[in-house]
Each structure stands twice: as structure tokens, then as C-alpha cells.
Enzyme design. Structure first.
Site, PDB file in Angstrom:
ATOM      1  N   GLN A 170       0.832  -1.219   0.000  1.00 53.10           N
ATOM      2  CA  GLN A 170       0.000   0.000   0.000  1.00 53.10           C
ATOM      3  C   GLN A 170       0.862   1.262   0.000  1.00 53.10           C
ATOM      4  OE1 GLN A 170      -0.554  -2.698   1.895  1.00 53.10           O
ATOM      5  NE2 GLN A 170      -2.738  -3.034   2.264  1.00 53.10           N
ATOM      6  N   ASP A 225      -6.754   0.936  12.343  1.00 55.23           N
ATOM      7  CA  ASP A 225      -7.934   0.167  11.952  1.00 55.23           C
ATOM      8  C   ASP A 225      -8.857  -0.101  13.131  1.00 55.23           C
ATOM      9  OD1 ASP A 225      -5.729  -0.498   9.872  1.00 55.23           O
ATOM     10  OD2 ASP A 225      -7.672  -0.933   8.939  1.00 55.23           O
TER      11      ASP A 225
HETATM   12  O1  MRU Z   1      -5.430  -3.698   4.480  1.00 56.15           O
HETATM   13  P1  MRU Z   1      -5.724  -2.236   4.303  1.00 56.15           P
HETATM   14  O2  MRU Z   1      -5.037  -1.634   3.135  1.00 56.15           O
HETATM   15  O3  MRU Z   1      -7.202  -1.947   4.339  1.00 56.15           O
HETATM   16  O4  MRU Z   1      -5.083  -1.566   5.606  1.00 56.15           O
HETATM   17  C1  MRU Z   1      -5.179  -0.190   5.772  1.00 56.15           C
HETATM   18  C2  MRU Z   1      -4.436   0.304   6.949  1.00 56.15           C
HETATM   19  O5  MRU Z   1      -3.894  -0.435   7.730  1.00 56.15           O
HETATM   20  C3  MRU Z   1      -4.473   1.781   7.177  1.00 56.15           C
HETATM   21  O6  MRU Z   1      -3.287   2.197   7.786  1.00 56.15           O
HETATM   22  C4  MRU Z   1      -5.642   2.075   8.122  1.00 56.15           C
HETATM   23  O7  MRU Z   1      -6.833   1.564   7.598  1.00 56.15           O
HETATM   24  C5  MRU Z   1      -5.797   3.506   8.375  1.00 56.15           C
HETATM   25  S1  MRU Z   1      -6.472   4.289   6.942  1.00 56.15           S
HETATM   26  C6  MRU Z   1      -7.068   5.735   7.248  1.00 56.15           C
END
Ligand code: MRU
Length: 349
Positions: A200, A241
């Protein structure tokens, strides 16, 4: 639909909803191509969330809220929609377990469904999903202004995963603060963890920083400690999260190690998340469910075989950073400073 993007024009909208149709910017295709997928069925929304076409804790909640509309607005009657609602909500809730924004948004939709009345119930259902989206945008704007107070001009910072507009449908959380700091404070340089195994950071955060013209450098996750050791880094910024009442924070796997390294090097470690990410029913991070994803994401990311095919791999998508490693938690209500947090007391409403 494929659109060529330029680094000069920050024009992208990760989700858009119009009458039974959710258009999502397919985040699994970035940065190679900017492709939008049109979702008109519940199972398409479930798949988009599970496969990370739509991802980031707040955006998952928004997509699920619109998913409820897609599943129910076509029902022949309100009574039939209300009869089907529990199964629809349960299917969406099962897509990803860690980000509590998902169950928060679905609980909001559940309350709205119970209050629907004839004859305009379809419009009222869609209005509630739009309100989830709109409220998230407003929270982002407040978080950004609170977070800016923790930065000075010419800051050099590290971030992990993707926490920008792509993750929230608004300005973003941690990356929203950093993009804001670029415009308001100047001289910012962002070091971006690649964020294995789904990249990401490499795929999305670099793309967003380029869209907004923010100077940045991509690093391997394992290089963050060495960068801190060399000196010149001022702070570390991440999203979340799920945050328990004592401040323990689940975020993308690798966040905990980054926090340990920040503490070792005396650097402030900041978490930015809206209160929809707070799970005040949990005393500590020990109760946070951690999603485990396919071993293939580690051993053969994007089809590239990195290890012998029979190699076992462990793939937790998130880890939990103990609150004592977090210097401050920034939410739309303000900045809460550690090392001790009592979010049940701190949070209004
Ligand atoms: O697996 P993902 O890409 O959904 O994980 C996203 C994250 O861990 C972000 O750091 C988290 O959702 C914060 S986003 C505002």
C-alpha cells in the site's frame, strides 16, 4: 474505463455512488493504471472489499454502507427490505474483521433501516449512506487541522501503509495531515514504507503524494530503523484500523515494529484516526481480531514467485501497537497525548 493520470492534477475519488451503482477506483491496479469498477450487486461489493479494490478502514465502512443500499434499495417493499437486512449486514460485516469502521458503519445503517418509513424509504436509506460518507469527510478535515499543530516547517517524517484520500474518501488521516503540512508549513519530506506484502505504501501512498506534489522517498520496510539511526527524522505518522479504550492500536502489519524503533530513537509516534475507528468496548488491544490473509500474498505477491512453491508463510494483515509507544492519538475531537490513554473518558458523545 482507463484514464491516464498526471502528477500535476490531484483528481480522484475512491468511491462514488449514484442510485444502485457504486463506482470504485480499483486500488489493486494503482499505480499502473487508473481504472474504475462499477459495482451493482452485493457480491461485487463484498469481493471489492475482500480483495482490497476498496481498502482503508474508513473507506471500507463507507463502501459497505453503499453496499447495503445496493442490496436493499431494489426490494419490492420496505417490509421485504427490512426482512432481508440482517443477512445483508452480516455478509458485509464478514468481509474484513479488523477495521471496526466496518461494523460501526453497518450499525449506523441498521439503525437507519429500523427507522425507515413508506413511501420514501429508498431515498432515506441512500441518504444515510451518503451521510456516513459526508461525516467521514468532515472528520478528516478536523483531524488534519488538529494534526498540523504537531508538525513544524521542513519536517522529515516516516509513514506506513496508505492513509490518504484513497483510504477514507475524504482528505485522509495520517497522510491527510502530511499532505496538509506540505501546503501549509512547507519543506516537508515523507519517507514511505513500501508496506509488504500488499505494497500500500509503494503502490498507493507514493501515488497520492505525487498527485499532491509532496516530496517523498520510498523505502523498504526494513530500512526505516536505519533511516532513524542516521538522524534527521522528526516524527512517524500512521493511521489505525481499531483503537481500544486504553489506546492500543491495530494498524497495518509493520506498524508495531516502526513504533518500537521510533521509541528507541526518541522519535514521536503519532496515530491519526476518526472516532469511528475507536472500539471503546475493548479494554485493550488483546481483544482486537487480527485478519490473516492468504500465504500467497507473502510468498508469491502479485503472481511473482519469491519462495519455493511449498514454503509456508504467515500473513497477519495487522499488528497491535501498545499504547505506551504512542506519543499522541489525533482524532476529529482533538489530540490525546500518551503515554496513558483513557479514551472512554476522553471521547465526547
Ligand atoms: O489492508 P488495508 O489496506 O485496508 O489496511 C489499511 C491500513 O492499515 C491503514 O493504515 C488504516 O486503515 C488507516 S487508513 C485511514
Amino acid at each position: 474505463m482507463t484514464v491516464r493520470h498526471s502528477t500535476a492534477a490531484p483528481r480522484y475519488d475512491p468511491v462514488r455512488y449514484e442510485r444502485g451503482r457504486l463506482t470504485v477506483l480499483d486500488q489493486t491496479r494503482l499505480p499502473r493504471e487508473t481504472v474504475y469498477a462499477a459495482l451493482t450487486e452485493l457480491d461485487q461489493v463484498e469481493t471489492a472489499i475482500r480483495t482490497l479494490q476498496v481498502r482503508g478502514a474508513p473507506l471500507i465502512g463507507i463502501a459497505a454502507a453503499y453496499g447495503v443500499c445496493i442490496a436493499l434499495a431494489g426490494s419490492p417493499s420496505l417490509a421485504e427490505a427490512q426482512r432481508r437486512a440482517p443477512a445483508v449486514l452480516a455478509r458485509l460485516a464478514a468481509t474484513r474483521p479488523t477495521a471496526v469502521n466496518l461494523s460501526w458503519a453497518l450499525a449506523r445503517m441498521e439503525r437507519a433501516i429500523a427507522a425507515l418509513r413508506e413511501p420514501d424509504w429508498r431515498e432515506a436509506l441512500e441518504a444515510e449512506a451518503a451521510a456516513v460518507h459526508r461525516d467521514g469527510r468532515a472528520q478528516d478535515a478536523r483531524m488534519v487541522s488538529h494534526g498540523l499543530a504537531l508538525l513544524a516547517p521542513n519536517a522529515r517524517v516516516i509513514t506506513h501503509c496508505n492513509t490518504g484520500p484513497l483510504a477514507t474518501g475524504g482528505l485522509g488521516t495520517a497522510l491527510g495531515v502530511l499532505i496538509g503540512a506540505h501546503g501549509k508549513l512547507g519543506g516537508l519530506h515523507v519517507y514511505v514504507d513500501e508496506t509488504r506484502p500488499r505494497w500500500q505504501g509503494a503502490h498507493l501512498t507514493t501515488w497520492e503524494l505525487a498527485q499532491h506534489g509532496v516530496p517523498h522517498t520510498l523505502i523498504c520496510d526494513g530500512a526505516a530503523a536505519a533511516l532513524m539511526q542516521r538522524g534527521g527524522i522528526h516524527s512517524v505518522w500512521v493511521g489505525a484500523d481499531r483503537i481500544a479504550a486504553n489506546g492500543d492500536t491495530a494498524n497495518k502489519v509493520g506498524t508495531y515494529g516502526l513504533a518500537v524503533n521510533a521509541r528507541h530513537h526518541g522519535l514521536p509516534f503519532y496515530v491519526v484516526a476518526p472516532t469511528s475507528t475507536f472500539d471503546l468496548a475493548l479494554d485493550s488491544g488483546a481483544g482486537i481480531p487480527i485478519e490473516e490473509r492468504s500465504p500467497r500474498e507473502v510468498a508469491a505477491p502479485e503472481g511473482l514467485l519469491l519462495a519455493p512453491p511449498e514454503t509456508p508463510a504467515w500473513n497477519p494483515a495487522f499488528d497491535v501497537t501498545p499504547s505506551e509507544l504512542i506519543s499522541a492519538i489525533v482524532c476529529e475531537q482533538g489530540v490525546f497525548r500518551g503515554p496513558k490513554y483513557d479514551l472512554r473518558k476522553d471521547i465526547a458523545g
